[in-house]
Design a protein around this motif. Structure first.
Motif, PDB file in Angstrom:
ATOM      1  N   PHE A  10       0.832  -1.189   0.000  1.00 35.53           N
ATOM      2  CA  PHE A  10       0.000   0.000   0.000  1.00 35.53           C
ATOM      3  C   PHE A  10       0.874   1.248   0.000  1.00 35.53           C
ATOM      4  O   PHE A  10       1.911   1.291   0.662  1.00 35.53           O
ATOM      5  CB  PHE A  10      -0.928   0.000   1.230  1.00 35.53           C
ATOM      6  N   LYS A  13      -0.524   4.513   4.756  1.00 35.73           N
ATOM      7  CA  LYS A  13      -0.440   3.792   6.025  1.00 35.73           C
ATOM      8  C   LYS A  13      -1.497   4.352   6.969  1.00 35.73           C
ATOM      9  O   LYS A  13      -1.773   5.554   6.957  1.00 35.73           O
ATOM     10  CB  LYS A  13       0.958   3.972   6.625  1.00 35.73           C
ATOM     11  N   ARG A  63      -9.116  -2.371   4.097  1.00 36.97           N
ATOM     12  CA  ARG A  63      -8.440  -3.223   3.130  1.00 36.97           C
ATOM     13  C   ARG A  63      -6.937  -3.264   3.352  1.00 36.97           C
ATOM     14  O   ARG A  63      -6.215  -3.951   2.640  1.00 36.97           O
ATOM     15  CB  ARG A  63      -8.757  -2.782   1.692  1.00 36.97           C
ATOM     16  N   GLN A  64      -6.452  -2.502   4.324  1.00 41.86           N
ATOM     17  CA  GLN A  64      -5.029  -2.497   4.623  1.00 41.86           C
ATOM     18  C   GLN A  64      -4.828  -2.570   6.127  1.00 41.86           C
ATOM     19  O   GLN A  64      -5.749  -2.289   6.895  1.00 41.86           O
ATOM     20  CB  GLN A  64      -4.348  -1.273   4.028  1.00 41.86           C
TER      21      GLN A  64
END
Length: 143
Positions: A10, A13, A63-64
């Motif tokens: 990604f 953060k 999703r992260q």
């Protein structure tokens, strides 16, 4: 080219920074409140709904990864200043919010104080990886 087995990296953060003197229930509560602000503001951070093999549907999640850090009151203050200086979106949780019971009173408690007077116990930031790393510098990953 099939990239399903390639690692996902990604560009951004998500980091939660908690004051290291909080009780366990407070850490959990603050984290939940802080990340809710990101989910509401950045819908693109949310993945697809989950589904198990029995076709039971579950709510989607980020999703992260969400990294959770801990630090002293001074580290939180420095992180807050760095986030402001970089224009990185953030949510804050102050010690006053432990004594309120709803969103209206939470917002009023924050609104009543100038930035320099906020008694921060937690914050969350979302932004470019390198900017977030600089913002949480000095904090340690929460254990």
């Amino acid at each position: 080219m099939d990239t399903a087995d390639q690692p996902i990296r990604f560009d951004t953060k998500i980091a939660v920074l908690l004051r290291d003197d909080l009780q366990t229930w407070q850490r959990l509560n603050v984290t939940a409140f802080l990340v809710s602000g990101l989910a509401a503001t950045f819908p693109e951070l949310i993945g697809e709904p989950y589904q198990d093999a029995d076709d039971t549907l579950y709510l989607p999640m980020f999703r992260q990864p969400v990294l959770v850090f801990a630090g002293s009151k001074e580290i939180l203050g420095a992180a807050y200043s760095r986030a402001l200086g970089r224009g990185v979106p953030m949510a804050v949780f102050t010690s006053d919010l432990f004594s309120t019971g709803n969103d209206r009173d939470n917002r009023a408690a924050v609104r009543a104080l100038r930035s320099a007077s906020l008694d921060l116990v937690g914050l969350v930031v979302h932004g470019p990886r390198n900017a977030v790393d600089k913002i949480v510098k000095g904090a340690r990953l929460h254990e």
